[in-house]
Design an enzyme around this catalytic site. Structure first.
Site, mmCIF file in Angstrom:
data_model
loop_
_atom_site.group_PDB
_atom_site.id
_atom_site.type_symbol
_atom_site.label_atom_id
_atom_site.label_comp_id
_atom_site.label_asym_id
_atom_site.label_seq_id
_atom_site.Cartn_x
_atom_site.Cartn_y
_atom_site.Cartn_z
ATOM 1 N N LYS A 12 0.904 -1.324 -0.034
ATOM 2 C CA LYS A 12 -0.176 -0.017 -0.046
ATOM 3 C C LYS A 12 1.061 1.274 -0.115
ATOM 4 O O LYS A 12 2.174 0.942 0.184
ATOM 5 C CB LYS A 12 -0.958 -0.176 1.294
ATOM 6 C CG LYS A 12 -1.932 -1.269 1.212
ATOM 7 C CD LYS A 12 -2.884 -1.188 2.441
ATOM 8 C CE LYS A 12 -3.750 -2.361 2.381
ATOM 9 N NZ LYS A 12 -4.819 -2.152 3.395
ATOM 10 N N TYR A 52 -12.382 -3.391 -3.763
ATOM 11 C CA TYR A 52 -12.624 -3.322 -2.351
ATOM 12 C C TYR A 52 -14.364 -3.451 -2.210
ATOM 13 O O TYR A 52 -14.807 -3.079 -1.319
ATOM 14 C CB TYR A 52 -12.242 -2.075 -1.593
ATOM 15 C CG TYR A 52 -10.854 -2.166 -1.039
ATOM 16 C CD1 TYR A 52 -10.468 -3.206 -0.286
ATOM 17 C CD2 TYR A 52 -9.764 -1.181 -1.012
ATOM 18 C CE1 TYR A 52 -9.075 -3.526 0.251
ATOM 19 C CE2 TYR A 52 -8.710 -1.036 -0.666
ATOM 20 C CZ TYR A 52 -7.983 -2.480 0.118
ATOM 21 O OH TYR A 52 -6.868 -2.217 0.579
ATOM 22 N N PHE A 60 -15.827 2.686 6.790
ATOM 23 C CA PHE A 60 -14.509 3.086 6.500
ATOM 24 C C PHE A 60 -14.276 3.200 4.976
ATOM 25 O O PHE A 60 -13.198 3.482 4.330
ATOM 26 C CB PHE A 60 -13.361 2.227 7.112
ATOM 27 C CG PHE A 60 -13.631 0.687 6.768
ATOM 28 C CD1 PHE A 60 -13.074 0.231 5.875
ATOM 29 C CD2 PHE A 60 -14.326 -0.058 7.756
ATOM 30 C CE1 PHE A 60 -13.114 -1.058 5.564
ATOM 31 C CE2 PHE A 60 -14.398 -1.296 7.745
ATOM 32 C CZ PHE A 60 -13.859 -2.063 6.618
ATOM 33 N N THR A 94 -5.143 -7.607 10.641
ATOM 34 C CA THR A 94 -5.411 -6.535 9.691
ATOM 35 C C THR A 94 -5.063 -5.380 10.557
ATOM 36 O O THR A 94 -4.535 -4.375 10.052
ATOM 37 C CB THR A 94 -6.958 -6.498 9.441
ATOM 38 O OG1 THR A 94 -7.289 -7.778 8.763
ATOM 39 C CG2 THR A 94 -7.357 -5.354 8.674
ATOM 40 N N ASN A 115 -1.661 -0.092 6.972
ATOM 41 C CA ASN A 115 -1.339 -1.489 7.387
ATOM 42 C C ASN A 115 -0.546 -2.157 6.307
ATOM 43 O O ASN A 115 -0.481 -3.214 6.296
ATOM 44 C CB ASN A 115 -2.541 -2.263 7.810
ATOM 45 C CG ASN A 115 -3.527 -2.706 6.580
ATOM 46 O OD1 ASN A 115 -3.266 -2.187 5.639
ATOM 47 N ND2 ASN A 115 -4.395 -3.443 6.757
ATOM 48 N N HIS A 118 -1.991 -5.756 1.607
ATOM 49 C CA HIS A 118 -3.351 -6.249 1.301
ATOM 50 C C HIS A 118 -2.848 -7.610 0.713
ATOM 51 O O HIS A 118 -1.874 -7.495 0.046
ATOM 52 C CB HIS A 118 -4.167 -5.744 0.233
ATOM 53 C CG HIS A 118 -5.352 -6.366 -0.049
ATOM 54 N ND1 HIS A 118 -6.344 -6.509 0.590
ATOM 55 C CD2 HIS A 118 -5.493 -6.962 -1.167
ATOM 56 C CE1 HIS A 118 -7.114 -7.166 0.015
ATOM 57 N NE2 HIS A 118 -6.812 -7.632 -0.880
ATOM 58 N N GLU A 129 -10.240 -10.282 -7.596
ATOM 59 C CA GLU A 129 -9.072 -9.070 -7.099
ATOM 60 C C GLU A 129 -8.066 -9.118 -8.486
ATOM 61 O O GLU A 129 -7.795 -8.083 -8.980
ATOM 62 C CB GLU A 129 -8.338 -9.080 -5.939
ATOM 63 C CG GLU A 129 -9.291 -8.912 -4.742
ATOM 64 C CD GLU A 129 -8.364 -9.346 -3.380
ATOM 65 O OE1 GLU A 129 -7.375 -9.665 -3.462
ATOM 66 O OE2 GLU A 129 -9.372 -9.177 -2.327
HETATM 67 P P1 CMP Z 1 -6.959 -4.868 3.519
HETATM 68 O O1 CMP Z 1 -6.608 -6.158 3.735
HETATM 69 O O2 CMP Z 1 -6.407 -4.013 2.433
HETATM 70 O O3 CMP Z 1 -8.743 -4.993 3.260
HETATM 71 C C1 CMP Z 1 -9.629 -4.092 3.557
HETATM 72 C C2 CMP Z 1 -9.071 -2.879 4.266
HETATM 73 O O4 CMP Z 1 -9.920 -2.289 5.153
HETATM 74 C C3 CMP Z 1 -8.080 -3.270 5.334
HETATM 75 O O5 CMP Z 1 -6.889 -3.922 4.798
HETATM 76 C C4 CMP Z 1 -7.840 -2.284 6.285
HETATM 77 O O6 CMP Z 1 -6.700 -1.433 5.864
HETATM 78 C C5 CMP Z 1 -9.147 -1.306 6.195
HETATM 79 N N1 CMP Z 1 -9.968 -1.345 7.331
HETATM 80 C C6 CMP Z 1 -10.395 -2.364 7.814
HETATM 81 N N2 CMP Z 1 -11.021 -2.232 8.815
HETATM 82 C C7 CMP Z 1 -11.040 -1.057 9.055
HETATM 83 C C8 CMP Z 1 -11.533 0.047 9.971
HETATM 84 N N3 CMP Z 1 -12.274 -0.486 11.006
HETATM 85 N N4 CMP Z 1 -11.153 1.458 9.765
HETATM 86 C C9 CMP Z 1 -10.357 1.604 8.917
HETATM 87 N N5 CMP Z 1 -9.947 0.829 7.835
HETATM 88 C C10 CMP Z 1 -10.380 -0.434 8.014
#
Ligand code: CMP
Length: 151
Positions: A12, A52, A60, A94, A115, A118, A129
């Protein structure tokens, strides 16, 4: 030989901006996994929403799309035995603040939006995806010289 599986990862914008591309890709290569496709790109809003779309109704979602389109990312297809679950385990929880040390998020992140990585969570997610990022002629088929030591 065990059946091989493919998965998709995204490094990311936080991972790219923090100069972690090489370290993250090395973890997969060091584990014996094969990088069979890779590119750097800035995701369009349309593609981000498609990638997504399971999160469309989440509070979010708007921030998530805004964030993932905010700068260059690296997309890669990784192949190996049980690649989907192995990669998810390597990514860690996550929420970076809960991720175990030794995982990518546990070593580099304390955030849930920022984070670092992905990774597809199932074969169905991978099938959804993959075409957002790669066409079939961008996925390569080649052998390592030492596969008998890995698989
Ligand atoms: P990812 O694995 O990319 O898949 C969905 C993304 O949504 C996840 O990683 C996080 O970066 C984001 N995400 C999930 N839960 C939350 C949350 N409560 N607030 C903000 N971002 C979130």
């Amino acid at each position: 030989m065990m059946p091989l599986e493919k998965t998709l990862i995204l490094i990311k914008p936080d991972g790219v901006k923090r100069r972690l591309i090489g370290k993250i890709i090395s973890r997969f290569e060091d584990r014996g996994m094969k990088i069979v496709a890779m590119k750097m790109l800035v995701l369009s809003r349309e593609k981000a929403e498609r990638h997504y779309d399971v999160h469309k109704s989440k509070p979010f979602f708007k921030d998530l799309v805004g964030y993932i389109t905010s700068g260059p990312i690296v997309a890669a297809v990784i192949e190996g035995p049980s690649a989907i679950s192995v990669t998810r385990t390597m990514a860690g929880s996550t929420d970076g603040s809960k991720a175990q040390p030794g995982t990518i998020r546990g070593d580099y992140s304390t955030g849930i939006e920022k984070n670092i990585i992905h990774a597809s969570d199932s074969p169905e997610s991978f099938a959804h995806e993959l075409p957002v990022f790669f066409s079939s002629d961008e996925i390569h088929d080649f052998q390592f010289g030492d596969e008998q030591n890995i698989y």
